[in-house]
Each structure stands twice: as C-alpha cells, then as structure tokens.
Design a protein around this motif. Structure first.
Motif, PDB file in Angstrom:
ATOM      1  N   GLU A   1     -29.389 -16.721 -31.200  1.00 31.15           N
ATOM      2  CA  GLU A   1     -30.468 -15.885 -30.668  1.00 31.15           C
ATOM      3  C   GLU A   1     -30.999 -16.467 -29.360  1.00 31.15           C
ATOM      4  O   GLU A   1     -31.309 -15.740 -28.425  1.00 31.15           O
ATOM      5  CB  GLU A   1     -31.620 -15.766 -31.678  1.00 31.15           C
ATOM      6  CG  GLU A   1     -31.294 -14.936 -32.900  1.00 31.15           C
ATOM      7  CD  GLU A   1     -30.905 -13.510 -32.551  1.00 31.15           C
ATOM      8  OE1 GLU A   1     -31.548 -12.899 -31.678  1.00 31.15           O
ATOM      9  OE2 GLU A   1     -29.940 -13.001 -33.151  1.00 31.15           O
ATOM     10  N   VAL A   2     -31.107 -17.801 -29.294  1.00 29.49           N
ATOM     11  CA  VAL A   2     -31.555 -18.443 -28.057  1.00 29.49           C
ATOM     12  C   VAL A   2     -30.598 -18.048 -26.925  1.00 29.49           C
ATOM     13  O   VAL A   2     -31.022 -17.667 -25.835  1.00 29.49           O
ATOM     14  CB  VAL A   2     -31.599 -19.980 -28.216  1.00 29.49           C
ATOM     15  CG1 VAL A   2     -31.729 -20.669 -26.863  1.00 29.49           C
ATOM     16  CG2 VAL A   2     -32.772 -20.386 -29.107  1.00 29.49           C
TER      17      VAL A   2
ATOM     18  N   ASP B   1     -27.756 -19.342 -36.423  1.00 25.71           N
ATOM     19  CA  ASP B   1     -28.290 -18.045 -35.998  1.00 25.71           C
ATOM     20  C   ASP B   1     -29.385 -18.217 -34.957  1.00 25.71           C
ATOM     21  O   ASP B   1     -29.470 -17.468 -33.978  1.00 25.71           O
ATOM     22  CB  ASP B   1     -28.906 -17.337 -37.205  1.00 25.71           C
ATOM     23  CG  ASP B   1     -28.131 -16.097 -37.568  1.00 25.71           C
ATOM     24  OD1 ASP B   1     -28.369 -15.551 -38.664  1.00 25.71           O
ATOM     25  OD2 ASP B   1     -27.300 -15.661 -36.752  1.00 25.71           O
ATOM     26  N   GLN B   2     -30.235 -19.201 -35.181  1.00 29.61           N
ATOM     27  CA  GLN B   2     -31.347 -19.458 -34.266  1.00 29.61           C
ATOM     28  C   GLN B   2     -30.822 -19.721 -32.867  1.00 29.61           C
ATOM     29  O   GLN B   2     -31.316 -19.145 -31.889  1.00 29.61           O
ATOM     30  CB  GLN B   2     -32.133 -20.659 -34.778  1.00 29.61           C
ATOM     31  CG  GLN B   2     -33.276 -21.077 -33.884  1.00 29.61           C
ATOM     32  CD  GLN B   2     -33.937 -22.324 -34.451  1.00 29.61           C
ATOM     33  OE1 GLN B   2     -34.838 -22.244 -35.276  1.00 29.61           O
ATOM     34  NE2 GLN B   2     -33.469 -23.480 -34.009  1.00 29.61           N
ATOM     35  N   TRP B   3     -29.810 -20.575 -32.749  1.00 30.72           N
ATOM     36  CA  TRP B   3     -29.303 -20.911 -31.409  1.00 30.72           C
ATOM     37  C   TRP B   3     -28.442 -19.797 -30.818  1.00 30.72           C
ATOM     38  O   TRP B   3     -28.339 -19.662 -29.604  1.00 30.72           O
ATOM     39  CB  TRP B   3     -28.614 -22.281 -31.412  1.00 30.72           C
ATOM     40  CG  TRP B   3     -29.648 -23.362 -31.545  1.00 30.72           C
ATOM     41  CD1 TRP B   3     -30.060 -23.982 -32.699  1.00 30.72           C
ATOM     42  CD2 TRP B   3     -30.476 -23.892 -30.500  1.00 30.72           C
ATOM     43  NE1 TRP B   3     -31.083 -24.850 -32.430  1.00 30.72           N
ATOM     44  CE2 TRP B   3     -31.360 -24.826 -31.114  1.00 30.72           C
ATOM     45  CE3 TRP B   3     -30.554 -23.670 -29.123  1.00 30.72           C
ATOM     46  CZ2 TRP B   3     -32.311 -25.541 -30.365  1.00 30.72           C
ATOM     47  CZ3 TRP B   3     -31.501 -24.388 -28.383  1.00 30.72           C
ATOM     48  CH2 TRP B   3     -32.353 -25.319 -29.011  1.00 30.72           C
TER      49      TRP B   3
ATOM     50  N   LEU C   1     -27.415 -22.315 -46.528  1.00 33.66           N
ATOM     51  CA  LEU C   1     -28.250 -21.253 -45.981  1.00 33.66           C
ATOM     52  C   LEU C   1     -29.026 -21.757 -44.765  1.00 33.66           C
ATOM     53  O   LEU C   1     -29.139 -21.065 -43.744  1.00 33.66           O
ATOM     54  CB  LEU C   1     -29.216 -20.800 -47.075  1.00 33.66           C
ATOM     55  CG  LEU C   1     -30.188 -19.694 -46.724  1.00 33.66           C
ATOM     56  CD1 LEU C   1     -29.443 -18.423 -46.328  1.00 33.66           C
ATOM     57  CD2 LEU C   1     -31.092 -19.406 -47.917  1.00 33.66           C
ATOM     58  N   GLU C   2     -29.536 -22.993 -44.891  1.00 29.35           N
ATOM     59  CA  GLU C   2     -30.324 -23.565 -43.793  1.00 29.35           C
ATOM     60  C   GLU C   2     -29.450 -23.785 -42.561  1.00 29.35           C
ATOM     61  O   GLU C   2     -29.866 -23.498 -41.438  1.00 29.35           O
ATOM     62  CB  GLU C   2     -30.958 -24.893 -44.211  1.00 29.35           C
ATOM     63  CG  GLU C   2     -32.129 -24.761 -45.187  1.00 29.35           C
ATOM     64  CD  GLU C   2     -31.687 -24.552 -46.613  1.00 29.35           C
ATOM     65  OE1 GLU C   2     -30.477 -24.648 -46.878  1.00 29.35           O
ATOM     66  OE2 GLU C   2     -32.563 -24.292 -47.461  1.00 29.35           O
TER      67      GLU C   2
ATOM     68  N   ALA D   1     -28.808 -20.607 -40.860  1.00 28.75           N
ATOM     69  CA  ALA D   1     -30.007 -20.120 -40.168  1.00 28.75           C
ATOM     70  C   ALA D   1     -30.165 -20.804 -38.820  1.00 28.75           C
ATOM     71  O   ALA D   1     -30.540 -20.172 -37.828  1.00 28.75           O
ATOM     72  CB  ALA D   1     -31.242 -20.347 -41.032  1.00 28.75           C
ATOM     73  N   VAL D   2     -29.874 -22.104 -38.775  1.00 29.72           N
ATOM     74  CA  VAL D   2     -30.010 -22.820 -37.507  1.00 29.72           C
ATOM     75  C   VAL D   2     -28.930 -22.359 -36.518  1.00 29.72           C
ATOM     76  O   VAL D   2     -29.181 -22.244 -35.319  1.00 29.72           O
ATOM     77  CB  VAL D   2     -29.996 -24.351 -37.741  1.00 29.72           C
ATOM     78  CG1 VAL D   2     -30.080 -25.106 -36.433  1.00 29.72           C
ATOM     79  CG2 VAL D   2     -31.167 -24.751 -38.628  1.00 29.72           C
TER      80      VAL D   2
ATOM     81  N   PHE E   1     -37.189 -20.819 -35.300  1.00 23.39           N
ATOM     82  CA  PHE E   1     -37.778 -19.888 -34.348  1.00 23.39           C
ATOM     83  C   PHE E   1     -36.746 -18.827 -34.011  1.00 23.39           C
ATOM     84  O   PHE E   1     -35.631 -18.852 -34.526  1.00 23.39           O
ATOM     85  CB  PHE E   1     -38.307 -20.625 -33.114  1.00 23.39           C
ATOM     86  CG  PHE E   1     -37.313 -21.523 -32.424  1.00 23.39           C
ATOM     87  CD1 PHE E   1     -37.211 -22.868 -32.783  1.00 23.39           C
ATOM     88  CD2 PHE E   1     -36.511 -21.051 -31.395  1.00 23.39           C
ATOM     89  CE1 PHE E   1     -36.313 -23.711 -32.139  1.00 23.39           C
ATOM     90  CE2 PHE E   1     -35.605 -21.894 -30.750  1.00 23.39           C
ATOM     91  CZ  PHE E   1     -35.506 -23.226 -31.120  1.00 23.39           C
ATOM     92  N   GLU E   2     -37.137 -17.879 -33.096  1.00 21.71           N
ATOM     93  CA  GLU E   2     -36.339 -16.659 -32.823  1.00 21.71           C
ATOM     94  C   GLU E   2     -36.478 -15.694 -34.006  1.00 21.71           C
ATOM     95  O   GLU E   2     -35.847 -15.841 -35.058  1.00 21.71           O
ATOM     96  CB  GLU E   2     -34.853 -16.967 -32.582  1.00 21.71           C
ATOM     97  CG  GLU E   2     -34.563 -17.656 -31.255  1.00 21.71           C
ATOM     98  CD  GLU E   2     -34.957 -16.824 -30.035  1.00 21.71           C
ATOM     99  OE1 GLU E   2     -34.930 -15.570 -30.102  1.00 21.71           O
ATOM    100  OE2 GLU E   2     -35.299 -17.432 -29.004  1.00 21.71           O
TER     101      GLU E   2
ATOM    102  N   LEU F   1     -37.638 -26.909 -43.354  1.00 21.59           N
ATOM    103  CA  LEU F   1     -36.842 -26.153 -42.386  1.00 21.59           C
ATOM    104  C   LEU F   1     -37.803 -25.417 -41.459  1.00 21.59           C
ATOM    105  O   LEU F   1     -38.666 -24.678 -41.914  1.00 21.59           O
ATOM    106  CB  LEU F   1     -35.928 -25.139 -43.094  1.00 21.59           C
ATOM    107  CG  LEU F   1     -35.118 -24.196 -42.183  1.00 21.59           C
ATOM    108  CD1 LEU F   1     -34.049 -24.957 -41.410  1.00 21.59           C
ATOM    109  CD2 LEU F   1     -34.470 -23.086 -43.006  1.00 21.59           C
TER     110      LEU F   1
ATOM    111  N   ALA G   1     -33.435 -14.510 -35.910  1.00 18.82           N
ATOM    112  CA  ALA G   1     -32.784 -15.516 -36.766  1.00 18.82           C
ATOM    113  C   ALA G   1     -33.611 -15.684 -38.042  1.00 18.82           C
ATOM    114  O   ALA G   1     -33.072 -15.894 -39.124  1.00 18.82           O
ATOM    115  CB  ALA G   1     -32.660 -16.843 -36.032  1.00 18.82           C
TER     116      ALA G   1
END
Lengths: 217, 213
Positions: B101-102, B97-99, B90-91, B94-95, A65-66, A62, A69
C-alpha cells in the motif's frame, strides 16, 4: 487485548477501517489523534506511522498503517466472522475482489480524493478551493464511473453478485462526494446510483456515517 | 494452458507481473501491445481492460487486470512453489500488504509523475513540467528517508525475506535510477542502497530486464 484504532470519526481513511470493524462485529477502541495540533506529525505518533498519517491499528504488538492494508488484515483475520468480505473460499472470486480493490486504489481514489480535498479540507485550513483542479478531476471521475456503470450493469456489486471489501473501500470518499454540488455524477448513472444506495444503506456504514461531519456547522 | 500476459515487456506495470511470474517459475507467454499506436485504447482491447491499460493476464479463461492484484493472485495460486512472496503468518502477510500500500499510495504517483515529465512527454515531443518534476523529487527524498529508516532495521521492507512489497518497487526504481537520472535518491542512502543492490540483482529480475532489452 482489544483492537486499538488511532484516528478520528470524520476522517475518510479512518472510517474505511471503522466500517470494516463494524461489518465484522468487532470490539475495538478508537483513540483520537489531534490533527489540528499536529499530533500525527510528532515523534510519538511517527513511531507508529513514519508517514505521519491516520489511521493506525494496534493489535497486541502488531502495529499497522495504510487503511487498505488494515482492512485486508481484519478481513483475513476474522474471515469466519461477520460479512464475507474477501471471498476466501474461492480463488477466482477472491482475485476479482483484488482487481476491484486495485481499481478503487488506482483509478477511483486519485480523482475523488482531489475533489473532496479541495471542497472540504482546504476551507478548514482557511484556503480557497481551486476549481480548475476540481474540474479536471470531475472529468476523470466521470470516465471511471462510465466503466463502473458498464460493470454494474452485469454484476450487482463490483467483484460479482456479492458485497465485498472492494465495494466497502468506496464508501467514505463517496459519502463526502455526495455532499458536494457534483453528486449528479453518481445520480445520473442508474447502475452506479443503485449500487451506491445499496452499499451506503448497510447498517455497518450508517453507524460510521453518523460521525462523518465534515462540512457541517 | 500457459498464462498470457498482455503488454509490452518494456512497460513498468507488465514488468511487475513478469517479475512475479519468473520468481515463481510460472510459464507464461507475452502478447505484445503497441502502446505507441494506442492499441490499448481500441475497442477490442477495452473488452479485456475497460480502463485501456496494461497489463492484463489470461489464465485459461480467467482474466485479471491491475498489476498489483495480479501479483497477489499469482503469489497465492503458486504459494507452494518458488520463494514465499506473501509471508506465512497473518501478521507477516499484513505487513507485506502494508508496504504494498505504501508503494501504491506514497511512492508510485511521485515516480510516475516524475518519469512522465522528464522522460515520456519529451519522447512524445512535448514539454515536460520541470518544476513539477522537481517537486516530486523533493517529496521522494522524504519518502526515501522513511524507507532508509525502515531498511536500517529490517533487511527487506516487510521483514527478513524478499516479498511482493519489495518486488513491486523494482520497475519504478529501475526507471528512477537508470533512465531519469535520479540514482542519487538511492545511492545517498546506505540501507536503501544495499537493499536496491540486493533486489535488483535477483536472477528473476535480471531475467525480466533481458526480456525487455
């Protein structure tokens, strides 16, 4: 397989994640990225973060980034270890943490980022700080801190009477801000000052702050 | 008790919340806030939201602000009904959440500034800064290039399913395409185009647009 964090010890966003890793007592490897050589804008790194920014976390296969997050992921994955940063056992407390995470992201960060960028980063690139930009953002930050002052008069920390990820996210930029000539914005507000002294003296952050050497010769 | 959403239905951030509520089939009541007269900056509203912004939601006596925190709360509270907007593992979460944040850090400010300069200031009788708008447009081109690359490999931003990460973009992209004359940012990119077609035609989003009409 250990967690790998790509970034550097003096970077605000990398240290946001480092602090979280330490609060959770996690093992990890910090893989340096050579920003001055532009490593973060080259294809091998861009494959990890297409926006060419640090930090990046690798946890097995996995890649994330960010920084916000990444901290949210670590706080969730390791919610039963170390400090309870997300208040996952209580839906309302968890929601309030999310509110103040967003406040940091949407209100606090845009203002403080500009000040830290002008004062610390531009000189490294051989440029002069733009005082007009600093002034505009000092005013904005002041207004945000007025809201914080009122809030912290009713609760010990931002989301409630407990330290959370919402407080943690403020540490890195504020640490550098306190080294500028405008630290009085924090010091002149008693509740904010108490909160700042409290959260910045946590062992997990003090460890990380040792590497935060922007502006030092 | 029905969830109350404070804010005009035409504003982007309330729309983010409404889209989530409709997707999840949650009943709500909109309480209009008159932004043109500055209602959101008056003392009684500031008690609800100290930054004087919309939206605010009241779920019984539990109050929340910040649209992206609200949608996360709704998606978590109503995890068992409607589409899964958060991701399962969970993964996956997280992804998502990542986008999110983007959207918050690499995308939103550019769109906001552009719309402010091209649409909002002129509507208020002031001059927009066209040079600034153009700079934002150029930066958005680069951001959309990253999205194109991502969406050529993944049906939605966070993976194979529609999630909060996609939903969060709906109001801003609609503004870009329909109001700010920036449709080319989307139409000139094959995967972004297909993604936009898909997410903007979701029944829930069309429902929100109707409310705003």
């Amino acid at each position: 397989m250990a967690l790998k964090l790509h970034g550097i010890p003096m970077s605000t966003c990398t240290t946001r994640v480092l602090t979280c890793l330490h609060e959770k007592g996690l093992d990890f490897e910090l893989v340096p990225v050579n920003l001055f050589a532009g490593e973060h804008k080259q294809p091998p790194f861009l494959a990890k973060n297409p926006f060419g920014q640090i930090p990046v976390l690798e946890d097995g296969d996995l890649t994330l980034f960010e920084s916000r997050a990444i901290t949210a992921y670590l706080a969730e994955k390791y919610k039963e270890t170390g400090c309870d940063l997300l208040r996952h056992n209580d839906l309302k407390e968890a929601a309030l943490v999310k509110v103040w995470l967003e406040v940091e992201s949407q209100h606090y960060h845009p203002a403080i980022y500009q000040i830290v960028y002008q004062f610390f980063v531009l000189p490294l690139q051989g440029k002069t700080a733009d005082q007009a930009i600093i002034d505009v953002n000092l005013e904005k930050l002041g207004k945000v801190l007025d809201v914080y002052e009122a809030r912290l008069g009713t609760t010990k920390c931002l989301a409630g009477d407990f330290y959370s990820l919402a407080d943690l996210h403020h540490l890195s930029y504020t640490y550098y801000f306190m080294k500028t000539p405008w630290a009085s914005l924090i010091n002149s507000r008693p509740n904010v000052k108490t909160w700042w002294e409290d959260i910045s003296s946590r062992p997990a952050f003090k460890k990380v702050a040792e590497g935060m050497t922007f502006g030092e010769k | 008790m029905v969830m109350k959403v404070y804010g005009p239905v035409r504003a982007a951030c309330p729309q983010r919340v409404l889209a989530c509520l409709v997707e999840k089939g949650v009943e709500f009541e909109v309480v209009h806030v008159d932004l043109d007269s500055g209602e959101q900056k008056r003392p009684d509203f500031l008690l609800r939201q100290p930054f004087g912004q919309v939206p605010v939601v009241e779920d019984g006596d539990f109050r929340l602000f910040e649209s992206r925190a609200i949608i996360r709360y709704i998606a978590a509270k109503y995890a068992e009904q409607g589409p899964d907007l958060l991701g399962k593992s969970l993964e996956e979460k997280a992804v998502v959440d990542q986008w999110l944040e983007v959207e918050a850090h690499n995308f939103n400010e550019l769109v906001y500034t552009l719309v402010l300069q091209l649409l909002i200031l002129p509507r208020m009788g002031e001059r927009g800064d066209l040079a600034l708008a153009h700079t934002c447009e150029q930066k958005l081109e680069k951001v959309f290039d990253v999205y194109e690359q991502r969406l050529s490999k993944s049906r939605y931003l966070a993976g194979d399913s529609f999630t909060l990460a996609d939903l969060s973009h709906l109001p801003a992209i609609r503004n870009l395409v329909k109001e700010a004359g920036m449709a080319h940012l989307v139409t000139e990119r094959k995967s972004v185009s297909a993604w936009w077609e898909d997410i903007s035609n979701r029944a829930a989003w069309k429902n929100v647009i109707e409310l705003a009409a």
